[in-house]
Design a protein around this motif. Structure first.
Motif, PDB file in Angstrom:
ATOM      1  N   LEU A   1      56.353  78.588 -10.479  1.00  0.00           N
ATOM      2  CA  LEU A   1      57.461  79.375 -11.024  1.00  0.00           C
ATOM      3  C   LEU A   1      58.810  78.744 -10.708  1.00  0.00           C
ATOM      4  N   VAL A   2      58.944  78.138  -9.548  1.00  0.00           N
ATOM      5  CA  VAL A   2      60.178  77.423  -9.204  1.00  0.00           C
ATOM      6  C   VAL A   2      60.366  76.228 -10.132  1.00  0.00           C
ATOM      7  N   ILE A   3      59.298  75.489 -10.371  1.00  0.00           N
ATOM      8  CA  ILE A   3      59.368  74.347 -11.301  1.00  0.00           C
ATOM      9  C   ILE A   3      59.764  74.838 -12.690  1.00  0.00           C
ATOM     10  N   LEU A   4      59.167  75.930 -13.138  1.00  0.00           N
ATOM     11  CA  LEU A   4      59.499  76.496 -14.450  1.00  0.00           C
ATOM     12  C   LEU A   4      60.965  76.943 -14.500  1.00  0.00           C
ATOM     13  N   ALA A   5      61.429  77.595 -13.445  1.00  0.00           N
ATOM     14  CA  ALA A   5      62.821  78.060 -13.418  1.00  0.00           C
ATOM     15  C   ALA A   5      63.792  76.883 -13.465  1.00  0.00           C
ATOM     16  N   ILE A   6      63.510  75.833 -12.717  1.00  0.00           N
ATOM     17  CA  ILE A   6      64.358  74.634 -12.738  1.00  0.00           C
ATOM     18  C   ILE A   6      64.347  74.014 -14.133  1.00  0.00           C
ATOM     19  N   TRP A   7      63.167  73.955 -14.745  1.00  0.00           N
ATOM     20  CA  TRP A   7      63.054  73.397 -16.101  1.00  0.00           C
ATOM     21  C   TRP A   7      63.877  74.226 -17.089  1.00  0.00           C
ATOM     22  N   VAL A   8      63.773  75.548 -17.009  1.00  0.00           N
ATOM     23  CA  VAL A   8      64.511  76.431 -17.926  1.00  0.00           C
ATOM     24  C   VAL A   8      66.019  76.242 -17.768  1.00  0.00           C
ATOM     25  N   VAL A   9      66.489  76.179 -16.528  1.00  0.00           N
ATOM     26  CA  VAL A   9      67.927  76.014 -16.298  1.00  0.00           C
ATOM     27  C   VAL A   9      68.418  74.671 -16.828  1.00  0.00           C
ATOM     28  N   ILE A  10      67.728  73.609 -16.486  1.00  0.00           N
ATOM     29  CA  ILE A  10      68.183  72.275 -16.907  1.00  0.00           C
ATOM     30  C   ILE A  10      68.076  72.105 -18.415  1.00  0.00           C
ATOM     31  N   VAL A  11      66.968  72.507 -18.997  1.00  0.00           N
ATOM     32  CA  VAL A  11      66.801  72.368 -20.445  1.00  0.00           C
ATOM     33  C   VAL A  11      67.773  73.280 -21.189  1.00  0.00           C
ATOM     34  N   GLY A  12      67.973  74.490 -20.685  1.00  0.00           N
ATOM     35  CA  GLY A  12      68.925  75.387 -21.335  1.00  0.00           C
ATOM     36  C   GLY A  12      70.347  74.846 -21.293  1.00  0.00           C
ATOM     37  N   TRP A  13      70.730  74.293 -20.166  1.00  0.00           N
ATOM     38  CA  TRP A  13      72.090  73.799 -19.982  1.00  0.00           C
ATOM     39  C   TRP A  13      72.323  72.459 -20.676  1.00  0.00           C
ATOM     40  N   LEU A  14      71.368  71.531 -20.563  1.00  0.00           N
ATOM     41  CA  LEU A  14      71.587  70.174 -21.064  1.00  0.00           C
ATOM     42  C   LEU A  14      70.942  69.887 -22.419  1.00  0.00           C
ATOM     43  N   SER A  15      70.108  70.792 -22.931  1.00  0.00           N
ATOM     44  CA  SER A  15      69.483  70.573 -24.240  1.00  0.00           C
ATOM     45  C   SER A  15      69.783  71.698 -25.224  1.00  0.00           C
ATOM     46  N   LEU A  16      69.490  72.927 -24.827  1.00  0.00           N
ATOM     47  CA  LEU A  16      69.687  74.048 -25.745  1.00  0.00           C
ATOM     48  C   LEU A  16      71.163  74.304 -26.028  1.00  0.00           C
ATOM     49  N   TRP A  17      72.003  74.306 -24.991  1.00  0.00           N
ATOM     50  CA  TRP A  17      73.429  74.551 -25.183  1.00  0.00           C
ATOM     51  C   TRP A  17      74.069  73.503 -26.095  1.00  0.00           C
ATOM     52  N   PRO A  18      73.831  72.184 -25.882  1.00  0.00           N
ATOM     53  CA  PRO A  18      74.399  71.207 -26.816  1.00  0.00           C
ATOM     54  C   PRO A  18      73.892  71.382 -28.249  1.00  0.00           C
ATOM     55  N   PHE A  19      72.614  71.769 -28.408  1.00  0.00           N
ATOM     56  CA  PHE A  19      72.104  71.994 -29.761  1.00  0.00           C
ATOM     57  C   PHE A  19      72.816  73.171 -30.418  1.00  0.00           C
ATOM     58  N   LEU A  20      72.982  74.270 -29.697  1.00  0.00           N
ATOM     59  CA  LEU A  20      73.656  75.429 -30.265  1.00  0.00           C
ATOM     60  C   LEU A  20      75.124  75.129 -30.554  1.00  0.00           C
ATOM     61  N   THR A  21      75.746  74.329 -29.705  1.00  0.00           N
ATOM     62  CA  THR A  21      77.128  73.915 -29.957  1.00  0.00           C
ATOM     63  C   THR A  21      77.197  73.063 -31.214  1.00  0.00           C
ATOM     64  N   TRP A  22      76.259  72.137 -31.374  1.00  0.00           N
ATOM     65  CA  TRP A  22      76.195  71.299 -32.581  1.00  0.00           C
ATOM     66  C   TRP A  22      76.003  72.191 -33.813  1.00  0.00           C
ATOM     67  N   TRP A  23      75.100  73.146 -33.715  1.00  0.00           N
ATOM     68  CA  TRP A  23      74.772  74.015 -34.853  1.00  0.00           C
ATOM     69  C   TRP A  23      75.948  74.901 -35.251  1.00  0.00           C
ATOM     70  N   SER A  24      76.782  75.264 -34.275  1.00  0.00           N
ATOM     71  CA  SER A  24      77.895  76.163 -34.568  1.00  0.00           C
ATOM     72  C   SER A  24      79.193  75.417 -34.887  1.00  0.00           C
ATOM     73  N   THR A  25      79.140  74.114 -35.002  1.00  0.00           N
ATOM     74  CA  THR A  25      80.310  73.319 -35.373  1.00  0.00           C
ATOM     75  C   THR A  25      80.220  73.007 -36.861  1.00  0.00           C
ATOM     76  N   HIS A  26      81.290  73.349 -37.587  1.00  0.00           N
ATOM     77  CA  HIS A  26      81.310  73.176 -39.032  1.00  0.00           C
ATOM     78  C   HIS A  26      82.549  72.405 -39.461  1.00  0.00           C
ATOM     79  N   PHE A  27      82.344  71.418 -40.314  1.00  0.00           N
ATOM     80  CA  PHE A  27      83.440  70.716 -40.979  1.00  0.00           C
ATOM     81  C   PHE A  27      83.260  71.014 -42.459  1.00  0.00           C
TER      82      PHE A  27
END
Length: 172
Positions: free
Chosen positions: A61-87
């Motif tokens: 569970l600790v490994i899973l929690a670390i994975w969720v935090v890192i992936v959410g912060w460094l992968s999911l957040w940049p993807f959502l930022t990319w998706w919400s940027t419009h030109f």
């Protein structure tokens, strides 16, 4: 995905809608893959040990929690930022919107645009992306980074500006 109609003026048509180039997502995807591989290896290693069932569960569970935090912060957040940027280019203005929790944006009427430039290096040329620079009458030049097919966007915007300036809606 079309740009929402509720931000457009009456009878305003979208000419071009782009998200930033996919190259912004290369790092987040690599982080996702590496972190998933590391978490899988760690979980497999923990399961191979002769530990008590509770200890194995807690460490997993600790490994899973670390994975969720890192992936959410460094992968999911940049993807959502990319998706919400419009030109967006319409026949009346250039719109740039970005932000996920806090939105920001700028609208530049086509009649106010003095010059349109683009810049891209060798890697950007291979990926068909670059920086679009728009100089308006009352502002410092605005730079929009990682615009896909920047040369086509530059040409399209130049033609839209040229066509708009002489129209009845925006007389000289």
């Amino acid at each position: 995905m079309g740009y929402p109609d509720n931000v457009l003026a009456r009878d305003e048509q979208v000419v071009l809608h782009r998200h930033p180039h996919w190259k912004r997502l290369v790092g987040p995807v690599l982080i996702l893959l590496v972190m998933t591989a590391l978490a899988s290896f760690g979980a497999a290693y923990v399961n191979s040990l002769d530990w008590d069932g509770n200890a194995t569960t807690v460490v997993s569970l600790v490994i899973l929690a670390i994975w969720v935090v890192i992936v959410g912060w460094l992968s999911l957040w940049p993807f959502l930022t990319w998706w919400s940027t419009h030109f967006v280019i319409t026949e009346r203005r250039v719109m740039f919107r970005h932000g996920l929790l806090t939105r920001a944006g700028i609208d530049i009427p086509l009649a106010r645009i003095n010059s349109v430039e683009f810049r891209h290096g060798i890697v950007d040329r291979m990926l068909r992306t670059g920086t679009l620079i728009i100089e308006s009458a009352s502002q410092d030049p605005l730079e929009f980074y990682d615009i896909p097919r920047v040369e086509r966007v530059h040409a399209l915007l130049y033609h839209e500006v040229f066509d708009t300036v002489g129209s009845e809606e925006f007389p000289n």
